[in-house]
Design a protein around this motif. Structure first.
Motif, PDB file in Angstrom:
ATOM      1  N   SER A   1       0.868  -1.103  -0.021  1.00 20.33           N
ATOM      2  CA  SER A   1      -0.177   0.113   0.072  1.00 20.33           C
ATOM      3  C   SER A   1       0.999   1.119  -0.220  1.00 20.33           C
ATOM      4  O   SER A   1       1.741   1.378   0.719  1.00 20.33           O
ATOM      5  CB  SER A   1      -0.927   0.063   1.276  1.00 20.33           C
TER       6      SER A   1
ATOM      7  N   THR B   1      -3.657   2.217   7.862  1.00 21.78           N
ATOM      8  CA  THR B   1      -3.399   0.966   6.928  1.00 21.78           C
ATOM      9  C   THR B   1      -3.257  -0.282   7.661  1.00 21.78           C
ATOM     10  O   THR B   1      -2.530  -0.253   8.873  1.00 21.78           O
ATOM     11  CB  THR B   1      -2.235   1.320   5.964  1.00 21.78           C
TER      12      THR B   1
ATOM     13  N   SER C   1       3.973  -0.962   3.500  1.00 19.03           N
ATOM     14  CA  SER C   1       3.018   0.072   3.461  1.00 19.03           C
ATOM     15  C   SER C   1       3.842   1.523   3.540  1.00 19.03           C
ATOM     16  O   SER C   1       4.958   1.355   4.265  1.00 19.03           O
ATOM     17  CB  SER C   1       2.080   0.090   4.969  1.00 19.03           C
TER      18      SER C   1
END
Length: 130
Positions: A47, A60, A73
């Motif tokens: 992400s 997240t 992330s």
């Protein structure tokens, strides 16, 4: 023979699906930005979130209800009055998290960041706040 062939195709389809990865990209420019990413893949979750605004908030979660193999992330926030970011990662392998928060126009920084990682391999976390 035909049944064996169909069974082979089914096994191949299942194994291909199991190798699928989740990828999410969020790009936000506005007065108030909020992003929530929830990835529960079995292999790799990735992400990237970018936010530019007066107030920014990002969450997240990766593998928190169904652990994945690897998680990655990245959150970048550029705000005026405040930035908040939370990352939660659970993996049977590796976790990597990066959060960068910047306050504009010489205002006192108002940044909040939190990272939680549980992994069977390597956990890496970097938080930069200005």
């Amino acid at each position: 023979m035909r049944k064996l062939f169909l069974a082979s195709v089914a096994v191949f389809a299942l194994s291909s699906a199991a190798q699928a990865a989740n990828t999410a990209s969020t790009f936000q420019i506005g007065a108030v930005n909020a992003s929530a990413v929830n990835q529960q893949g079995h292999v790799n979750d990735s992400s990237t979130t970018f936010q530019l605004g007066l107030v920014n908030s990002a969450s997240t979660m990766q593998g928190t209800t169904s652990p994945s193999l690897n998680n990655a992330s990245s959150v970048t926030q550029i705000g005026v009055f405040g930035n908040a970011a939370t990352t939660g990662q659970v993996a049977t392998g590796n976790n990597a998290s990066s959060i960068s928060q910047t306050t504009l126009f010489g205002l006192p920084p108002n940044n909040a960041a939190a990272v939680g990682q549980i992994g069977g391999g390597i956990n890496l976390s970097t938080i930069t706040q200005h």
